[in-house]
Scaffold this active site. Structure first.
Site, PDB file in Angstrom:
ATOM      1  N   ALA A 101      10.023  -8.299  -0.473  1.00 40.89           N
ATOM      2  CA  ALA A 101      10.211  -7.912  -1.874  1.00 40.89           C
ATOM      3  C   ALA A 101       8.879  -7.592  -2.549  1.00 40.89           C
ATOM      4  O   ALA A 101       8.795  -7.539  -3.765  1.00 40.89           O
ATOM      5  CB  ALA A 101      10.954  -9.011  -2.622  1.00 40.89           C
ATOM      6  N   GLY A 102       7.829  -7.397  -1.746  1.00 39.44           N
ATOM      7  CA  GLY A 102       6.543  -7.024  -2.335  1.00 39.44           C
ATOM      8  C   GLY A 102       5.705  -8.202  -2.800  1.00 39.44           C
ATOM      9  O   GLY A 102       4.740  -8.033  -3.536  1.00 39.44           O
ATOM     10  N   SER A 119       4.683 -11.809   1.423  1.00 44.27           N
ATOM     11  CA  SER A 119       5.077 -12.945   2.267  1.00 44.27           C
ATOM     12  C   SER A 119       4.480 -12.820   3.670  1.00 44.27           C
ATOM     13  O   SER A 119       4.044 -13.823   4.254  1.00 44.27           O
ATOM     14  CB  SER A 119       6.605 -13.051   2.359  1.00 44.27           C
ATOM     15  OG  SER A 119       7.141 -11.834   2.806  1.00 44.27           O
ATOM     16  N   ASP A 131      -3.572  -7.356   0.553  1.00 46.18           N
ATOM     17  CA  ASP A 131      -2.692  -8.539   0.608  1.00 46.18           C
ATOM     18  C   ASP A 131      -3.367  -9.714   1.298  1.00 46.18           C
ATOM     19  O   ASP A 131      -3.271 -10.859   0.843  1.00 46.18           O
ATOM     20  CB  ASP A 131      -1.418  -8.214   1.412  1.00 46.18           C
ATOM     21  CG  ASP A 131      -0.429  -7.420   0.611  1.00 46.18           C
ATOM     22  OD1 ASP A 131      -0.845  -6.793  -0.376  1.00 46.18           O
ATOM     23  OD2 ASP A 131       0.755  -7.414   0.983  1.00 46.18           O
TER      24      ASP A 131
HETATM   25  O1  PMV Z   1       5.097  -4.194  -0.953  1.00 50.37           O
HETATM   26  P1  PMV Z   1       3.918  -4.733  -0.277  1.00 50.37           P
HETATM   27  O2  PMV Z   1       3.508  -6.053  -0.768  1.00 50.37           O
HETATM   28  O3  PMV Z   1       4.010  -4.675   1.197  1.00 50.37           O
HETATM   29  O4  PMV Z   1       2.685  -3.832  -0.754  1.00 50.37           O
HETATM   30  C1  PMV Z   1       2.380  -2.645  -0.151  1.00 50.37           C
HETATM   31  C2  PMV Z   1       1.215  -2.025  -0.827  1.00 50.37           C
HETATM   32  C3  PMV Z   1       0.889  -0.639  -0.309  1.00 50.37           C
HETATM   33  O5  PMV Z   1      -0.208  -0.169  -1.082  1.00 50.37           O
HETATM   34  C4  PMV Z   1       2.051   0.298  -0.498  1.00 50.37           C
HETATM   35  C5  PMV Z   1       0.521  -0.649   1.167  1.00 50.37           C
HETATM   36  C6  PMV Z   1      -0.803  -1.344   1.457  1.00 50.37           C
HETATM   37  O6  PMV Z   1      -1.010  -1.653   2.650  1.00 50.37           O
HETATM   38  O7  PMV Z   1      -1.637  -1.534   0.561  1.00 50.37           O
END
Ligand code: PMV
Length: 319
Positions: A104-105, A108, A152
């Site tokens: 869900a962003g 995790s 992340d």
């Molecule tokens: O949705 P998430 O937490 O996987 O974030 C992805 C962020 C992106 O910029 C779309 C990809 C990345 O690796 O930074």
């Protein structure tokens, strides 16, 4: 012998997707964490349990193979790749306690990766620095997802608020002494991050004259947000979040459900609201200096929502 570590999830405030093309980004760690415990077992395999997701599996590290007893294997690929970097393949039991919604962003996968690398390196008496763990965690994400920025994994390792400069040349911890809650609305994601990154790439290739300047503007937007954060002009961030949401829509990662949540949050009193993370379903973040409970309940009425706070704690080894 046992070793334990925990790492936080994250919310991207500015710069998702543009970061893949070398633009800057700003993200915060949140008070939702992955806790990993690794202990010796008497069996001859590596067992993994994620109790709250009802997942159990056996990992055959030497043959690079995951055998699922129950649940969805997605997140276990990060566990296997992490073990390959720091664990000697001896039989262990890995217990994962995850209070971060998956897919869900919320980062995790990064939180599980960072905490697994930390717990497994401690178990194997390898004294890795946080910087080394962050680097290995990024390698793990790259090998599982093919493309990933270090955002992340950096935020999950170091906690707090992080500014990732253009081309990931510098990672700066930001002073963000801000106690506003963030309200996160989320829906199940239909496509994974890799597919959404690919979708943006195709749009960029099809319309470079339109999408390249848009990505440049997204970079300028993040730099503007950085300036307001440094000057502690937090109230200016709301409008920038709203503009950022429009840019993400242009990149093709918005959905009707996400927009519905964004507009509901704004109408209910959020200072600003936008998609956070890869989009395509997934989450929105609303900046709520006031009305947070009202916004939380309005979002719960249409999809699902939680309130989070910025966490200054990154990776922690637990004794
Ligand atoms: O949705 P998430 O937490 O996987 O974030 C992805 C962020 C992106 O910029 C779309 C990809 C990345 O690796 O930074």
């Amino acid at each position: 012998m046992e070793a334990k570590a925990s790492a936080p999830g994250k919310v991207i405030l500015f710069g998702e997707h543009a970061v893949v093309y070398g633009k800057p980004a700003i993200a915060v760690a949140v008070d939702k964490r992955a806790v990993i415990k690794i202990s010796e077992n008497k069996e001859d395999t590596i067992k993994v349990y994620i109790k709250n997701l009802n997942i159990s599996a056996t990992i055959d590290q030497l043959n690079n193979h995951i055998i699922i007893d129950n649940g969805n294997p997605g997140i276990l690929k990060y566990v296997l790749e992490s073990l390959k970097r720091v664990h000697d393949a001896s039989p262990v039991t890995i217990e994962i306690d995850l209070d971060i919604p998956i897919g869900a962003g919320f980062g995790s996968s990064a939180a599980v990766t960072v905490a697994t690398l930390a717990a497994a390196s401690k178990y194997n008496h390898k004294n890795l620095t946080k910087k080394e763990i962050a680097q290995k965690a990024h390698e793990v994400e790259l090998s599982v997802q093919n493309s990933a920025s270090p955002l992340d994994t950096t935020i999950s390792t170091f906690g707090g608020a992080v500014y990732l400069a253009a081309n990931a040349e510098e990672i700066k911890k930001l002073e963000l002494n801000w106690t506003y809650p963030l309200v996160i609305g989320f829906t199940p994601r239909k496509e994974d991050t890799g597919k959404l990154v690919e979708k943006v790439r195709l749009r960029k290739e099809a319309y470079p004259d339109i999408i390249n300047p848009l990505l440049d503007a997204m970079g300028i937007l993040t730099e503007t947000a950085l300036k307001f954060i440094i000057e502690k002009k937090y109230s200016y961030l709301g409008e920038l979040m709203n503009i950022n949401h429009g840019f993400l829509d242009c990149l093709g990662v918005n959905t009707k459900e996400l927009s519905n949540m964004v507009y509901t949050a704004r109408k209910t009193g959020a200072l600003g609201a936008k998609i956070t993370g890869a989009g395509g379903g997934g989450s929105i973040v609303a900046l709520c200096p006031e009305n947070n409970l009202k916004i939380l309940s309005a979002l719960k009425n249409i999809e699902d929502a939680i309130e989070v706070n910025i966490s200054h704690e990154g990776l922690e080894f637990i004794d």
